[in-house]
Design an enzyme around this catalytic site. Structure first.
Site, PDB file in Angstrom:
ATOM      1  N   HIS A  25       0.669   5.200   1.057  1.00  0.00           N
ATOM      2  CA  HIS A  25       0.601   6.457   1.565  1.00  0.00           C
ATOM      3  C   HIS A  25       0.372   7.590   1.016  1.00  0.00           C
ATOM      4  O   HIS A  25       1.388   7.647   1.107  1.00  0.00           O
ATOM      5  CB  HIS A  25       1.146   6.015   3.433  1.00  0.00           C
ATOM      6  CG  HIS A  25       1.271   5.008   3.704  1.00  0.00           C
ATOM      7  ND1 HIS A  25       0.381   5.611   5.264  1.00  0.00           N
ATOM      8  CD2 HIS A  25       1.586   3.729   4.642  1.00  0.00           C
ATOM      9  CE1 HIS A  25       0.675   3.861   6.145  1.00  0.00           C
ATOM     10  NE2 HIS A  25       1.546   3.764   5.591  1.00  0.00           N
ATOM     11  N   HIS A  39       0.899  -0.626   0.041  1.00  0.00           N
ATOM     12  CA  HIS A  39      -0.126   0.179   0.050  1.00  0.00           C
ATOM     13  C   HIS A  39       0.963   0.887   0.501  1.00  0.00           C
ATOM     14  O   HIS A  39       1.783   1.018   0.125  1.00  0.00           O
ATOM     15  CB  HIS A  39      -0.480   0.396   1.392  1.00  0.00           C
ATOM     16  CG  HIS A  39      -0.365  -0.565   2.344  1.00  0.00           C
ATOM     17  ND1 HIS A  39       0.365  -1.303   3.159  1.00  0.00           N
ATOM     18  CD2 HIS A  39      -0.131   0.611   3.249  1.00  0.00           C
ATOM     19  CE1 HIS A  39       0.814  -1.060   4.058  1.00  0.00           C
ATOM     20  NE2 HIS A  39       1.033  -0.656   4.403  1.00  0.00           N
TER      21      HIS A  39
END
Ligand code: AMP
Length: 139
Positions: A102, A100
């Site tokens: 941010h 992922h």
């Protein structure tokens, strides 16, 4: 069978989340900790353990969404800047083993937030030259 990570469970609809973007390959959700107002996580729906494991084409799709989110944060949330980062491995602070990115809006007048402390080391120019060679040769 290996236990599903929390993001796979969100993607499969088993756990509720606040989705801000979704297409066939990519999803973006609000981070539950909200380091700053609007802190968002962008990730591929297909499971890859971290940034280093994600195939290039999919990486392009994830980063396109991260860029759009950053633009939206500047425009709509009044952010003055944005941090875009991905932690790889426990040593770098990765806590969820599903790649992922941010996207963290930053506000000049905000309290809190976070700071990445980078401490400078004294460097030997010759060592730096050898280090550059070592990295270059392994690419
Ligand atoms: P990292 O530490 O880089 O792996 O980032 C993982 C992030 O996932 C942290 O910022 C957490 O706050 C966030 N997080 C963990 N569980 C959830 C959840 N259920 N929904 C949204 N964000 C979450």
């Amino acid at each position: 069978m290996e236990e599903k990570d929390i993001f796979c469970r969100i993607i499969d609809g088993e756990i509720q989340s606040n989705i801000v973007y979704e297409d066939q390959d990519v999803i973006a959700i609000l981070d539950i900790s909200q380091t700053t107002r609007g802190h968002t996580l962008v990730m591929p729906k297909k499971h890859y353990g971290d940034f280093l494991a994600c195939p290039a084409e999919l990486m392009g799709k994830v980063m396109n969404v991260a860029q759009k989110l950053g633009q939206a944060m500047m425009r709509e949330l009044g952010a003055d800047g944005v941090n875009i980062l991905s932690n790889v491995g426990e040593a770098a602070g990765q806590s969820v083993p599903h790649f992922h990115v941010h996207v963290i809006p930053r506000y000049l007048d905000a309290q809190g937030g976070f700071r990445i402390e980078m401490q400078s080391q004294k460097v030997n120019m010759l060592e730096l030259h050898d280090l550059a060679d070592q990295i270059k040769e392994s690419l």
